[in-house]
Design a protein around this motif. Structure first.
Motif, mmCIF file in Angstrom:
data_model
loop_
_atom_site.group_PDB
_atom_site.id
_atom_site.type_symbol
_atom_site.label_atom_id
_atom_site.label_comp_id
_atom_site.label_asym_id
_atom_site.label_seq_id
_atom_site.Cartn_x
_atom_site.Cartn_y
_atom_site.Cartn_z
ATOM 1 N N ASN A 5 4.604 44.358 -21.633
ATOM 2 C CA ASN A 5 4.591 45.567 -22.443
ATOM 3 C C ASN A 5 4.056 46.764 -21.669
ATOM 4 O O ASN A 5 3.672 46.648 -20.512
ATOM 5 C CB ASN A 5 3.812 45.335 -23.741
ATOM 6 C CG ASN A 5 2.353 44.981 -23.497
ATOM 7 O OD1 ASN A 5 1.743 45.400 -22.531
ATOM 8 N ND2 ASN A 5 1.783 44.193 -24.397
ATOM 9 N N ASP A 98 9.389 34.289 -25.891
ATOM 10 C CA ASP A 98 9.496 35.257 -26.986
ATOM 11 C C ASP A 98 10.839 35.180 -27.706
ATOM 12 O O ASP A 98 11.826 34.656 -27.196
ATOM 13 C CB ASP A 98 9.174 36.682 -26.506
ATOM 14 C CG ASP A 98 10.280 37.342 -25.704
ATOM 15 O OD1 ASP A 98 11.385 37.502 -26.246
ATOM 16 O OD2 ASP A 98 10.040 37.722 -24.541
ATOM 17 N N ASN A 136 7.479 40.590 -29.700
ATOM 18 C CA ASN A 136 6.116 40.304 -30.137
ATOM 19 C C ASN A 136 6.012 39.035 -30.978
ATOM 20 O O ASN A 136 4.967 38.761 -31.557
ATOM 21 C CB ASN A 136 5.551 41.493 -30.926
ATOM 22 C CG ASN A 136 5.210 42.662 -30.022
ATOM 23 O OD1 ASN A 136 5.107 42.501 -28.811
ATOM 24 N ND2 ASN A 136 5.045 43.837 -30.597
ATOM 25 N N ARG A 146 2.904 35.198 -34.029
ATOM 26 C CA ARG A 146 2.826 36.654 -33.780
ATOM 27 C C ARG A 146 1.769 36.968 -32.735
ATOM 28 O O ARG A 146 0.625 36.522 -32.821
ATOM 29 C CB ARG A 146 2.504 37.374 -35.083
ATOM 30 C CG ARG A 146 2.669 38.908 -35.046
ATOM 31 C CD ARG A 146 4.019 39.329 -34.489
ATOM 32 N NE ARG A 146 4.380 40.688 -34.784
ATOM 33 C CZ ARG A 146 3.885 41.776 -34.202
ATOM 34 N NH1 ARG A 146 2.943 41.685 -33.302
ATOM 35 N NH2 ARG A 146 4.319 42.978 -34.543
ATOM 36 N N ASP A 148 0.431 40.281 -29.715
ATOM 37 C CA ASP A 148 0.322 41.740 -29.563
ATOM 38 C C ASP A 148 0.010 42.390 -30.909
ATOM 39 O O ASP A 148 0.867 43.002 -31.545
ATOM 40 C CB ASP A 148 1.591 42.324 -28.951
ATOM 41 C CG ASP A 148 1.722 41.972 -27.472
ATOM 42 O OD1 ASP A 148 0.679 41.763 -26.830
ATOM 43 O OD2 ASP A 148 2.851 41.893 -26.968
#
Length: 233
Positions: A5, A98, A136, A146, A148
């Motif tokens: 990120n 992810d 995320n 989940r 971040d």
């Protein structure tokens, strides 16, 4: 594979014989967070739904143990937090990677149903993820986890909920199977919230997708698809 990120460099390392994810702050972390907060506020004003963004102190606190325990009570799984400091954050390693990568590589679109469920649970509890892109969400088997958590808001505002929906949809707009994934996310969301998407969420989707997309041609193709059946009257 873990998404890198704006705020942190992400690496998979070994700590005391355990595989972990280490997220080290970039020198530009505060500037990038300022840009995200600014964009949140700017879009809210353009849409005539002025909303206060998360504060910088909240961003750090949201990644901590208290918020993770709170989310667990809502039925929202997060990676185990091993340590957190002003420099880095160390979490449990989740083998499945992810959600975006999984969907892009051809795994079942129904995985997005879980992300929709978690988003609906947040909204029922009066919270919003705000930065709700598919990257995320991590996969633990067939379930979603989940990560971040920095931009979570204790907010039940129409705009914050629309940002959650819009940011997720924007992050998958460059997928050739967008319609299928969108529907799975929608079905998961409605199963928990009993609400359809708002028209504002589609506007936010279109604005954000221009920055998220890795395939502008596919994004524009998906942008003109009719989503009215998913929007509340």
């Amino acid at each position: 594979m873990y998404f890198v990120n704006w705020q942190r460099e992400v690496s998979v390392e070994e700590l005391n014989g355990q595989k972990v994810v280490v997220k080290r702050n970039k020198p530009t972390k505060e500037f990038h967070e300022f840009l995200l907060v600014y964009m949140f506020s700017l879009i809210s004003m353009i849409l005539a739904h002025p909303s206060a963004p998360p504060t910088f102190s909240e961003i750090m606190r949201n990644e901590g143990r208290d918020m993770r325990k709170n989310l667990e009570k809502m039925g929202i799984s997060t990676p185990e937090l091993i340590s957190i400091s002003d420099i880095d954050l160390i979490e449990e390693y989740i083998e499945g990677g992810d959600l975006y990568i999984a969907l892009a590589s051809g795994q079942p679109a129904t995985l997005a149903f879980g992300a929709g469920c978690l988003t609906g649970r947040m909204h029922k509890a009066g919270y919003a993820f705000v930065d709700n892109k598919a990257q995320n969400y991590l996969l633990r088997g067939d379930s979603v986890v989940r990560t971040d958590l920095g931009f979570i808001q204790n907010s039940n505002s129409h705009y914050a909920r629309s940002m959650d929906i819009g940011s997720f949809l924007a992050s998958i707009m460059d997928l050739g199977r967008y319609r299928e994934v969108e529907r799975a996310f929608y079905d998961g969301y409605v199963s928990e919230s009993r609400c359809k998407f708002s028209y504002i969420s589609i506007i936010i989707r279109n604005v954000l997708s221009l920055g998220f997309s890795s395939d502008s041609k596919m994004t524009l193709t998906n942008m003109v698809l009719d989503s009215t059946m998913l929007i509340e009257a």
